[in-house]
Write a protein that holds these residues in place. Structure first.
Motif, PDB file in Angstrom:
ATOM      1  N   ALA A  62       0.834  -1.200   0.000  1.00 41.81           N
ATOM      2  CA  ALA A  62       0.000   0.000   0.000  1.00 41.81           C
ATOM      3  C   ALA A  62       0.874   1.258   0.000  1.00 41.81           C
ATOM      4  CB  ALA A  62      -0.934   0.001   1.212  1.00 41.81           C
ATOM      5  N   PHE A  63       1.994   1.216   0.734  1.00 41.37           N
ATOM      6  CA  PHE A  63       2.911   2.357   0.757  1.00 41.37           C
ATOM      7  C   PHE A  63       3.480   2.609  -0.644  1.00 41.37           C
ATOM      8  CE2 PHE A  63       7.254   4.008   1.050  1.00 41.37           C
ATOM      9  CZ  PHE A  63       7.001   5.223   1.652  1.00 41.37           C
ATOM     10  N   GLU A  64       3.885   1.556  -1.334  1.00 42.77           N
ATOM     11  CA  GLU A  64       4.389   1.724  -2.711  1.00 42.77           C
ATOM     12  C   GLU A  64       3.319   2.315  -3.617  1.00 42.77           C
ATOM     13  OE1 GLU A  64       6.276  -1.717  -4.395  1.00 42.77           O
ATOM     14  OE2 GLU A  64       7.621  -1.930  -2.668  1.00 42.77           O
ATOM     15  N   ASP A  65       2.085   1.860  -3.473  1.00 45.88           N
ATOM     16  CA  ASP A  65       0.982   2.422  -4.269  1.00 45.88           C
ATOM     17  C   ASP A  65       0.815   3.911  -3.968  1.00 45.88           C
ATOM     18  OD1 ASP A  65       0.547  -0.082  -5.364  1.00 45.88           O
ATOM     19  OD2 ASP A  65      -1.152  -0.546  -4.045  1.00 45.88           O
ATOM     20  N   ASN A  69       1.338   6.551  -6.875  1.00 49.83           N
ATOM     21  CA  ASN A  69       0.077   7.108  -7.375  1.00 49.83           C
ATOM     22  C   ASN A  69      -0.351   8.408  -6.714  1.00 49.83           C
ATOM     23  OD1 ASN A  69      -0.183   4.835  -9.077  1.00 49.83           O
ATOM     24  ND2 ASN A  69      -1.071   3.674  -7.395  1.00 49.83           N
ATOM     25  N   GLU A  70      -0.044   8.577  -5.431  1.00 49.62           N
ATOM     26  CA  GLU A  70      -0.502   9.774  -4.723  1.00 49.62           C
ATOM     27  C   GLU A  70       0.524  10.908  -4.753  1.00 49.62           C
ATOM     28  OE1 GLU A  70      -3.647   9.965  -3.782  1.00 49.62           O
ATOM     29  OE2 GLU A  70      -3.926   7.893  -4.423  1.00 49.62           O
ATOM     30  N   ILE A  71       1.744  10.623  -4.313  1.00 56.48           N
ATOM     31  CA  ILE A  71       2.750  11.705  -4.319  1.00 56.48           C
ATOM     32  C   ILE A  71       3.607  11.663  -5.577  1.00 56.48           C
ATOM     33  CG2 ILE A  71       2.793  11.888  -1.805  1.00 56.48           C
ATOM     34  CD1 ILE A  71       5.600  10.524  -1.928  1.00 56.48           C
ATOM     35  N   ARG A  72       3.413  10.642  -6.395  1.00 56.34           N
ATOM     36  CA  ARG A  72       4.101  10.510  -7.689  1.00 56.34           C
ATOM     37  C   ARG A  72       5.624  10.649  -7.558  1.00 56.34           C
ATOM     38  NH1 ARG A  72       0.212  10.219 -11.624  1.00 56.34           N
ATOM     39  NH2 ARG A  72      -1.794  11.032 -10.993  1.00 56.34           N
ATOM     40  N   ARG A  73       6.176   9.981  -6.558  1.00 60.23           N
ATOM     41  CA  ARG A  73       7.602   9.849  -6.269  1.00 60.23           C
ATOM     42  C   ARG A  73       8.271  11.120  -5.767  1.00 60.23           C
ATOM     43  NH1 ARG A  73       9.616   7.179 -11.636  1.00 60.23           N
ATOM     44  NH2 ARG A  73       8.062   8.620 -12.384  1.00 60.23           N
ATOM     45  N   ILE A  74       7.874  12.278  -6.248  1.00 56.67           N
ATOM     46  CA  ILE A  74       8.579  13.512  -5.879  1.00 56.67           C
ATOM     47  C   ILE A  74       7.712  14.521  -5.136  1.00 56.67           C
ATOM     48  CG2 ILE A  74      10.259  13.329  -7.755  1.00 56.67           C
ATOM     49  CD1 ILE A  74       8.541  15.411  -9.288  1.00 56.67           C
ATOM     50  N   GLY A  75       6.478  14.148  -4.837  1.00 53.97           N
ATOM     51  CA  GLY A  75       5.547  15.094  -4.223  1.00 53.97           C
ATOM     52  C   GLY A  75       5.824  15.362  -2.757  1.00 53.97           C
ATOM     53  N   TRP A  76       5.262  16.448  -2.296  1.00 54.97           N
ATOM     54  CA  TRP A  76       5.350  16.851  -0.897  1.00 54.97           C
ATOM     55  C   TRP A  76       4.200  16.219  -0.137  1.00 54.97           C
ATOM     56  CZ3 TRP A  76       9.276  20.009   0.936  1.00 54.97           C
ATOM     57  CH2 TRP A  76      10.095  20.575  -0.046  1.00 54.97           C
ATOM     58  N   VAL A  90       7.029  17.859   3.823  1.00 56.81           N
ATOM     59  CA  VAL A  90       8.306  17.216   3.523  1.00 56.81           C
ATOM     60  C   VAL A  90       8.194  16.432   2.212  1.00 56.81           C
ATOM     61  CG1 VAL A  90       8.901  16.999   5.969  1.00 56.81           C
ATOM     62  CG2 VAL A  90       7.784  15.096   4.811  1.00 56.81           C
ATOM     63  N   ARG A  91       9.348  16.002   1.731  1.00 61.39           N
ATOM     64  CA  ARG A  91       9.403  15.083   0.589  1.00 61.39           C
ATOM     65  C   ARG A  91      10.576  14.139   0.833  1.00 61.39           C
ATOM     66  NH1 ARG A  91      11.739  19.101  -4.159  1.00 61.39           N
ATOM     67  NH2 ARG A  91      13.784  19.401  -3.210  1.00 61.39           N
ATOM     68  N   PHE A  92      10.626  13.059   0.026  1.00 63.96           N
ATOM     69  CA  PHE A  92      11.740  12.135   0.118  1.00 63.96           C
ATOM     70  C   PHE A  92      12.909  12.718  -0.665  1.00 63.96           C
ATOM     71  CE2 PHE A  92       8.064   9.236   0.583  1.00 63.96           C
ATOM     72  CZ  PHE A  92       8.346   8.789   1.863  1.00 63.96           C
ATOM     73  N   LYS A  93      14.066  12.792  -0.050  1.00 62.01           N
ATOM     74  CA  LYS A  93      15.247  13.347  -0.698  1.00 62.01           C
ATOM     75  C   LYS A  93      15.530  12.576  -1.991  1.00 62.01           C
ATOM     76  CE  LYS A  93      20.123  14.273  -0.117  1.00 62.01           C
ATOM     77  NZ  LYS A  93      21.298  14.101   0.733  1.00 62.01           N
ATOM     78  N   GLY A  94      15.603  13.300  -3.090  1.00 55.22           N
ATOM     79  CA  GLY A  94      15.863  12.689  -4.389  1.00 55.22           C
ATOM     80  C   GLY A  94      14.777  11.738  -4.841  1.00 55.22           C
ATOM     81  N   GLY A  95      13.611  11.761  -4.197  1.00 54.29           N
ATOM     82  CA  GLY A  95      12.530  10.845  -4.530  1.00 54.29           C
ATOM     83  C   GLY A  95      12.817   9.409  -4.123  1.00 54.29           C
TER      84      GLY A  95
END
Length: 120
Positions: A62-65, A69-76, A90-95
């Motif tokens: 579910a986290f991968e989805d 799908n929700e933050i599209r890898r680079i979203g805040w 926040v966002r994930f550093k470098g996606g």
């Protein structure tokens, strides 16, 4: 527009948590004496290292989805800072969400090491 939130089924472990930032200072070396310094940035990027823990295989999927799908890898997304209690964007550093490591057979429990970043 609603800001996404880190899903409630994701637990953040505190064992290897940490926080650091680049002070945003410009240093000019001098021939003699101490270097001169000045503030180069009004805001600094804070990086928070964390381990995300998933209690079930369904949670890790579910986290991968959510990530794709929700933050599209680079979203805040919104995250509650456990040190200050503040809600932060926040966002994930470098996606990057790191490697999924199994803690039980067939990924029954798993974790990922990540770095969150935000502007202070």
């Amino acid at each position: 527009m609603n800001m996404e939130k880190l899903p409630s089924y994701v637990r953040m472990l505190k064992d290897d948590a940490g926080e650091q930032f680049d002070p945003g200072v410009v240093v000019s070396e001098m021939d003699k004496g101490l270097a001169k310094m000045r503030v180069g940035q009004s805001r600094v990027v804070v990086q928070v290292t964390a381990t995300l823990f998933f209690r079930t295989r369904v949670d890790s999927q579910a986290f991968e989805d959510w990530y794709f799908n929700e933050i599209r890898r680079i979203g805040w997304f919104d995250w509650r800072d456990s040190r200050t209690g503040q809600a932060r964007s926040v966002r994930f550093k470098g996606g990057d969400i790191g490697k999924l490591l199994p803690l039980a057979s067939q990924y029954g429990k798993a974790q990922r090491s990540v770095t969150l970043e935000y502007l202070r």
